[in-house]
Design an enzyme around this catalytic site. Structure first.
Site, PDB file in Angstrom:
ATOM      1  CB  CYS A 162      -0.875  -0.066   1.258  1.00  0.00           C
ATOM      2  SG  CYS A 162      -2.007   1.299   1.388  1.00  0.00           S
TER       3      CYS A 162
ATOM      4  CB  CYS B 282      -4.869  14.004   2.258  1.00  0.00           C
ATOM      5  SG  CYS B 282      -6.064  13.713   0.939  1.00  0.00           S
TER       6      CYS B 282
ATOM      7  CB  CYS C  35     -12.341  11.670   4.146  1.00  0.00           C
ATOM      8  SG  CYS C  35     -12.191  11.925   2.372  1.00  0.00           S
TER       9      CYS C  35
ATOM     10  CB  CYS D 179      -9.492   9.615   6.373  1.00  0.00           C
ATOM     11  SG  CYS D 179      -7.812   9.330   5.802  1.00  0.00           S
TER      12      CYS D 179
ATOM     13  N   GLY E 178      -2.750  10.225   1.001  1.00  0.00           N
ATOM     14  CA  GLY E 178      -2.906  11.147  -0.111  1.00  0.00           C
ATOM     15  C   GLY E 178      -3.924  10.716  -1.147  1.00  0.00           C
ATOM     16  CD  GLU E 179      -7.797  11.268  -4.678  1.00  0.00           C
ATOM     17  OE1 GLU E 179      -8.545  10.731  -3.859  1.00  0.00           O
ATOM     18  OE2 GLU E 179      -7.531  10.745  -5.790  1.00  0.00           O
TER      19      GLU E 179
ATOM     20  CB  SER F 105      -7.982   3.764  -3.699  1.00  0.00           C
ATOM     21  OG  SER F 105      -9.070   4.238  -2.935  1.00  0.00           O
TER      22      SER F 105
ATOM     23  CB  SER G 208     -13.053   6.327  -1.193  1.00  0.00           C
ATOM     24  OG  SER G 208     -11.809   5.676  -1.184  1.00  0.00           O
ATOM     25  CG  LEU G 209     -20.143   5.220  -2.971  1.00  0.00           C
ATOM     26  CD1 LEU G 209     -20.101   6.345  -3.991  1.00  0.00           C
ATOM     27  CD2 LEU G 209     -21.024   4.079  -3.470  1.00  0.00           C
ATOM     28  CG  HIS G 210     -16.355   5.865   2.201  1.00  0.00           C
ATOM     29  ND1 HIS G 210     -15.937   4.558   2.342  1.00  0.00           N
ATOM     30  CD2 HIS G 210     -15.240   6.558   1.857  1.00  0.00           C
ATOM     31  CE1 HIS G 210     -14.642   4.483   2.104  1.00  0.00           C
ATOM     32  NE2 HIS G 210     -14.193   5.663   1.797  1.00  0.00           N
TER      33      HIS G 210
ATOM     34  CG  ASN H  15      -9.157   0.082  10.434  1.00  0.00           C
ATOM     35  OD1 ASN H  15      -9.326  -0.949  11.079  1.00  0.00           O
ATOM     36  ND2 ASN H  15      -9.012   0.088   9.121  1.00  0.00           N
TER      37      ASN H  15
ATOM     38  CB  CYS I 141      -8.066   1.281   5.585  1.00  0.00           C
ATOM     39  SG  CYS I 141      -7.899  -0.133   4.555  1.00  0.00           S
TER      40      CYS I 141
HETATM   41  N1  SAH Z   1      -7.212   9.117  -0.988  1.00  0.00           N
HETATM   42  C1  SAH Z   1      -7.565   7.910  -1.625  1.00  0.00           C
HETATM   43  C2  SAH Z   1      -6.585   6.824  -1.324  1.00  0.00           C
HETATM   44  C3  SAH Z   1      -6.529   6.439   0.138  1.00  0.00           C
HETATM   45  S1  SAH Z   1      -7.213   4.866   0.215  1.00  0.00           S
HETATM   46  C4  SAH Z   1      -8.978   7.511  -1.258  1.00  0.00           C
HETATM   47  O1  SAH Z   1      -9.524   8.134  -0.357  1.00  0.00           O
HETATM   48  O2  SAH Z   1      -9.519   6.637  -1.905  1.00  0.00           O
HETATM   49  C5  SAH Z   1      -7.572   4.581   1.826  1.00  0.00           C
HETATM   50  C6  SAH Z   1      -8.932   3.903   1.924  1.00  0.00           C
HETATM   51  O3  SAH Z   1      -9.213   3.737   3.309  1.00  0.00           O
HETATM   52  C7  SAH Z   1     -10.041   4.766   1.371  1.00  0.00           C
HETATM   53  O4  SAH Z   1     -11.091   4.006   0.863  1.00  0.00           O
HETATM   54  C8  SAH Z   1     -10.482   5.490   2.598  1.00  0.00           C
HETATM   55  O5  SAH Z   1     -11.741   6.040   2.437  1.00  0.00           O
HETATM   56  C9  SAH Z   1     -10.421   4.390   3.636  1.00  0.00           C
HETATM   57  N2  SAH Z   1     -10.344   4.898   4.993  1.00  0.00           N
HETATM   58  C10 SAH Z   1      -9.953   6.117   5.406  1.00  0.00           C
HETATM   59  N3  SAH Z   1     -10.025   6.203   6.749  1.00  0.00           N
HETATM   60  C11 SAH Z   1     -10.456   5.016   7.189  1.00  0.00           C
HETATM   61  C12 SAH Z   1     -10.697   4.472   8.495  1.00  0.00           C
HETATM   62  N4  SAH Z   1     -10.473   5.192   9.583  1.00  0.00           N
HETATM   63  N5  SAH Z   1     -11.123   3.200   8.601  1.00  0.00           N
HETATM   64  C13 SAH Z   1     -11.301   2.454   7.479  1.00  0.00           C
HETATM   65  N6  SAH Z   1     -11.078   2.899   6.225  1.00  0.00           N
HETATM   66  C14 SAH Z   1     -10.671   4.167   6.084  1.00  0.00           C
HETATM   67 FE1  SF4 Z   2      -7.423  11.965   1.698  1.00  0.00          FE
HETATM   68 FE2  SF4 Z   2      -8.304   9.514   0.992  1.00  0.00          FE
HETATM   69 FE3  SF4 Z   2      -8.029  10.189   3.595  1.00  0.00          FE
HETATM   70 FE4  SF4 Z   2      -9.967  11.285   2.137  1.00  0.00          FE
HETATM   71  S1  SF4 Z   2      -9.734   9.105   2.658  1.00  0.00           S
HETATM   72  S2  SF4 Z   2      -8.610  12.388   3.558  1.00  0.00           S
HETATM   73  S3  SF4 Z   2      -8.974  11.508   0.145  1.00  0.00           S
HETATM   74  S4  SF4 Z   2      -6.383  10.012   2.078  1.00  0.00           S
END
Ligand code: SAH
Ligand code: SF4
Length: 375
Positions: free
Chosen positions: A123, A130, A134, A137, A185-186, A217, A239-241, A316, A359
């Site tokens: 990974c 970032c 979100c 995150c 990061g994105e 992602s 990352s839909l959520h 997480n 994650c």
């Molecule tokens: N920025 C990109 C790449 C990061 S991927 C993105 O957001 O897609 C990391 C993945 O873990 C994403 O799907 C993100 O939404 C998810 N994620 C972020 N914080 C999390 C958390 N606390 N618990 C579980 N998943 C999380």
């Molecule tokens: Fe950045 Fe991805 Fe975390 Fe959102 S989930 S803050 S885009 S790293």
């Protein structure tokens, strides 16, 4: 329990030699020409270097035994092959590994290796911090510091392979068989460097990880999605959520710019989408926030017509996080609805939670310290 592994490789911070990692073959050839390598041998030398750096994993020019001593010395005067400074290496009780790597003051990033029985996913991070926030995150609570260069992205792969001893680049039985751009990061806000790094990683005469084993992602940078398929041909994860704009606006604020409808439209037109290469929809399970059966049914409705699979990620936790993870029962009920509609919907087993490598838990210490110093 977690173990620290002693892997630091400290690189002279003020190395003024040019860094060859992250250059294309053509750029290596041009750099060789600049230092006076004769035009007739520039291509051959660039190919030799490529083979040593990316197939054999050479860390110094001295290792390159089929190059004459004089040329090696010359290369060493002008270039270096460092991987960055490895600040820390951690191994989780579940064998997940996390490396904290630094590319300069306040420029720490994290790379995580999630090993399975006979393969493993690395990974990789694309930015320090970032720009997006979100709410669930940990990385999102850290200010954006910079985009990683192609070399800094490739160096994460090189270092991971150094650490597990996966050189020369094996054809089969790899522990690092897959790459996911799911670190800090994105990636689509650093498209050019990410694309350049992935082309190096995919090159058949080097690291040779195929596009079918790479997944990028994104939180939904709609205008950049098509070229992930067109230019790179790697897999896409979204990352839909959330299934309603009001909630997604809150969880993934980028949704205010690119709402669900536009995002799913981009997915519908994603160039390499087919049943063989389905788009992964990531959905973090947040207790009483997005985990009801009605949410699951709406998700199924939204995904209609898109070759999709759903990855349910138990939330997480991290210090100060405003959410809790859904109950196992809620996750199971959600998964069943999505499954019954014909979408594979595995629940992602959290890995490396004890070393904050799961994650959404990644956040670099140097910036944390700086943030607290500011407070
Ligand atoms: N920025 C990109 C790449 C990061 S991927 C993105 O957001 O897609 C990391 C993945 O873990 C994403 O799907 C993100 O939404 C998810 N994620 C972020 N914080 C999390 C958390 N606390 N618990 C579980 N998943 C999380
Ligand atoms: Fe950045 Fe991805 Fe975390 Fe959102 S989930 S803050 S885009 S790293």
């Amino acid at each position: 329990m977690s173990l620290a592994v002693d892997t630091p490789e400290v690189v002279p911070a003020l190395d003024i030699r040019r860094w060859l990692i992250g250059l294309t073959r053509e750029e290596i050839a041009a750099a060789l020409a600049e230092i006076g390598v004769p035009a007739r041998s520039v291509r051959m030398r660039a190919n030799q270097l490529w083979h040593w750096i990316y197939y054999r994993g050479a860390r110094s020019f001295a290792d390159m035994t089929n190059i004459s001593k004089g040329v090696r010395a010359d290369l060493d005067t002008h270039f270096h092959l460092a991987r960055g400074t490895v600040v820390e290496g951690l191994v989780s009780s579940d064998r997940t590994r996390k490396w904290v790597m630094s590319f300069g003051p306040n420029q720490d990033i994290e790379t995580v290796l999630i090993p399975e029985e006979d393969r493993g996913a690395l990974c990789v991070s694309s930015q320090v911090g970032c720009t997006l926030n979100c709410r669930f995150c940990h990385t999102g609570t850290q200010p954006w510091v910079k985009n990683l260069s192609a070399g800094e992205i490739v160096a994460q792969v090189l270092h991971a392979r150094d650490d597990i001893g996966e050189w020369p680049s094996p054809k089969e039985g790899r522990l690092i068989s897959n790459i996911v751009l799911m670190g800090m990061g994105e990636p689509l806000y650093n498209y050019d460097n990410v694309a350049k790094a992935l082309r190096i990683v995919m090159d058949q005469e080097g690291i040779a990880i195929s596009k079918r084993r790479i997944t990028l992602s994104t939180s939904g940078v709609v205008p950049e999605i098509a070229r992930v398929g067109e230019d790179l041909g790697v897999g896409l994860a979204i990352s839909l959520h959330a299934v309603r704009d009001d909630l997604r606006d809150e969880l993934v604020p980028l949704n205010r710019k690119y709402p669900i409808k536009d995002l799913l439209n981009a997915c519908r037109h994603f160039p390499s989408s087919s049943n063989a290469r389905r788009i992964t929809f990531e959905y973090v399970m947040l207790k009483d926030v997005n985990d009801s059966p009605a949410d699951a049914r709406e998700l199924v409705r939204l995904l209609q017509g898109i070759p999709a699979k759903v990855n349910l990620i138990p939330f997480n936790a991290w210090p100060g996080a405003p959410y809790e993870c859904s109950t196992n029962a809620a996750i199971a009920a959600f998964a069943e609805i999505v499954n019954n509609a014909g979408y594979s919907s595995p629940v992602r087993t959290p890995r490396g939670r004890d070393i904050m490598a799961a994650c959404g838990q990644l956040k670099s210490a140097s910036v944390k310290q700086r943030a607290s110093a500011v407070r």
